[in-house]
Design a protein around this motif. Structure first.
Motif, PDB file in Angstrom:
ATOM      1  N   HIS A  94       0.830  -1.199   0.000  1.00 45.30           N
ATOM      2  CA  HIS A  94       0.000   0.000   0.000  1.00 45.30           C
ATOM      3  C   HIS A  94       0.871   1.258   0.000  1.00 45.30           C
ATOM      4  N   GLU A  95       1.887   1.282   0.843  1.00 46.38           N
ATOM      5  CA  GLU A  95       2.767   2.455   0.921  1.00 46.38           C
ATOM      6  C   GLU A  95       3.554   2.642  -0.376  1.00 46.38           C
ATOM      7  N   LEU A  96       3.991   1.549  -0.977  1.00 45.55           N
ATOM      8  CA  LEU A  96       4.716   1.634  -2.242  1.00 45.55           C
ATOM      9  C   LEU A  96       3.852   2.257  -3.333  1.00 45.55           C
ATOM     10  N   LEU A  97       2.601   1.824  -3.421  1.00 45.16           N
ATOM     11  CA  LEU A  97       1.710   2.335  -4.458  1.00 45.16           C
ATOM     12  C   LEU A  97       1.307   3.783  -4.186  1.00 45.16           C
ATOM     13  N   LEU A  98       1.155   4.138  -2.911  1.00 42.48           N
ATOM     14  CA  LEU A  98       0.885   5.541  -2.586  1.00 42.48           C
ATOM     15  C   LEU A  98       2.046   6.423  -3.036  1.00 42.48           C
ATOM     16  N   ALA A  99       3.267   5.949  -2.839  1.00 40.76           N
ATOM     17  CA  ALA A  99       4.438   6.719  -3.271  1.00 40.76           C
ATOM     18  C   ALA A  99       4.460   6.886  -4.788  1.00 40.76           C
ATOM     19  N   GLU A 100       4.096   5.829  -5.517  1.00 39.73           N
ATOM     20  CA  GLU A 100       4.054   5.931  -6.975  1.00 39.73           C
ATOM     21  C   GLU A 100       2.960   6.892  -7.422  1.00 39.73           C
ATOM     22  N   LEU A 101       1.840   6.863  -6.743  1.00 38.28           N
ATOM     23  CA  LEU A 101       0.770   7.801  -7.077  1.00 38.28           C
ATOM     24  C   LEU A 101       1.207   9.241  -6.826  1.00 38.28           C
ATOM     25  N   ARG A 102       1.893   9.469  -5.729  1.00 37.32           N
ATOM     26  CA  ARG A 102       2.367  10.826  -5.447  1.00 37.32           C
ATOM     27  C   ARG A 102       3.404  11.269  -6.466  1.00 37.32           C
ATOM     28  N   ALA A 103       4.290  10.357  -6.867  1.00 32.08           N
ATOM     29  CA  ALA A 103       5.302  10.702  -7.864  1.00 32.08           C
ATOM     30  C   ALA A 103       4.656  11.085  -9.192  1.00 32.08           C
ATOM     31  N   THR A 144      -6.458  -3.981   4.179  1.00 31.28           N
ATOM     32  CA  THR A 144      -5.268  -3.307   3.661  1.00 31.28           C
ATOM     33  C   THR A 144      -5.001  -3.701   2.216  1.00 31.28           C
ATOM     34  N   LEU A 145      -5.181  -4.985   1.911  1.00 26.48           N
ATOM     35  CA  LEU A 145      -4.999  -5.449   0.543  1.00 26.48           C
ATOM     36  C   LEU A 145      -5.991  -4.773  -0.390  1.00 26.48           C
ATOM     37  N   GLY A 146      -7.233  -4.605   0.067  1.00 27.79           N
ATOM     38  CA  GLY A 146      -8.230  -3.908  -0.746  1.00 27.79           C
ATOM     39  C   GLY A 146      -7.830  -2.469  -1.033  1.00 27.79           C
ATOM     40  N   CYS A 147      -7.282  -1.774  -0.026  1.00 30.91           N
ATOM     41  CA  CYS A 147      -6.803  -0.405  -0.238  1.00 30.91           C
ATOM     42  C   CYS A 147      -5.688  -0.377  -1.279  1.00 30.91           C
ATOM     43  N   ALA A 148      -4.786  -1.351  -1.197  1.00 27.02           N
ATOM     44  CA  ALA A 148      -3.671  -1.407  -2.146  1.00 27.02           C
ATOM     45  C   ALA A 148      -4.163  -1.667  -3.567  1.00 27.02           C
ATOM     46  N   ILE A 149      -5.140  -2.537  -3.726  1.00 22.54           N
ATOM     47  CA  ILE A 149      -5.668  -2.834  -5.057  1.00 22.54           C
ATOM     48  C   ILE A 149      -6.327  -1.603  -5.661  1.00 22.54           C
ATOM     49  N   ILE A 150      -7.044  -0.822  -4.840  1.00 27.46           N
ATOM     50  CA  ILE A 150      -7.653   0.411  -5.328  1.00 27.46           C
ATOM     51  C   ILE A 150      -6.568   1.369  -5.830  1.00 27.46           C
TER      52      ILE A 150
END
Length: 275
Positions: free
Chosen positions: A87-96, A256-262
């Protein structure tokens, strides 16, 4: 080759998950049955998340392993922090990619029935006292979930306001310090307590919370609707509509997995438009 099923992990997501998975060395002496490939087991976990099917009914012909194998892998990966790290990895990619907006955030809670009871359940005030749990979510301006928590169905939403704010990870993705706090936090009347307003201000966040006893139509819904949209996306996963897990950590793993998939869907959709 047939079309990929919606719950099966695509190559892009798998490339991000693989480095996060713990390496399990096979025993040299008495190695036992060969360990099923992680990607196939993850497909089984996602099949349960998407369809809501009980573990014991996971179809063997899909090749994802048994329900008990998927259950153990979900538990083990949650304990080692795989889902949170993803989840944190994907949030970082979204912010980038400039797809996160921390200028404002919104919080809310949503009830679900807990069919087997367990930790973090309680009599629901909105479901005739039946045993239930609550999902609590904080989202950024576009409705992307930043953090989610689980409580008993009898817990007031406001008790999770500060735990939600503190649960937002330090999101990297850009030069400089990671971003963790939104500028403004929106919430409905259930969060109307001045002591919590002070707590939020103490973190450098401006609270915008509807007042009890005032007429509806304050206009805050223009900003708060995104958290309702996030709940709709989370509860699109059938396993998150009803809590079947007695163990709270397993349901939190699915949450948490659901949040990451979104997050992955949002990122992948933008990447497809630009390819």
């Amino acid at each position: 080759m047939g079309q990929r099923r919606p719950w099966e992990v695509d190559d892009g997501l798998w490339e991000r998950i693989t480095p996060l998975l713990p390496v399990v060395e096979r025993r040299q002496r008495y190695p036992g049955r060969k360990r099923l490939e992680d990607r196939r087991v993850l497909n089984g976990i996602l099949f349960v998340l998407y369809t809501g099917i009980l573990w014991e009914f996971l179809p063997q012909e899909l090749g994802y392993g048994s329900g008990s194998t998927c259950w153990r892998r979900l538990r083990d990966w949650h304990q080692t922090g795989v889902w949170q790290a993803l989840h944190e990895l994907l949030l970082a990619e979204l912010r980038a990619a400039d797809l996160l907006d921390f200028t404002r955030a919104a919080v809310d809670g949503s009830h679900l029935r807990a069919m087997k009871g367990g930790v973090k359940t309680g009599p629901s005030q909105v479901d005739r006292g039946r045993t239930g749990s609550k999902h609590h979510v904080i989202v950024e301006a576009h409705g992307i979930p930043l953090a989610a928590t689980l409580t008993g169905g009898n817990r007031h939403d406001v008790t999770q306001l500060m735990p939600l704010v503190h649960a937002v990870p330090a999101v990297k993705g850009k030069r400089g310090r990671p971003r963790r706090r939104p500028d403004v936090l929106y919430a409905d009347r259930g969060y109307d307590y001045d002591t919590y307003r002070r707590d939020v201000r103490g973190l450098g966040i401006r609270p915008v919370i509807a007042r009890r006893g005032t007429e509806h139509g304050s206009g805050l819904g223009v900003h708060r609707w995104v958290v309702e949209a996030a709940f709709a996306l989370l509860h699109w996963f059938r396993r998150l509509r009803i809590r079947w897990e007695i163990r709270d950590d397993l349901h939190e793993a699915f949450l948490t997995l659901g949040c990451a998939i979104i997050c992955w869907r949002r990122l992948a959709a933008v990447q497809r438009r630009h390819s």
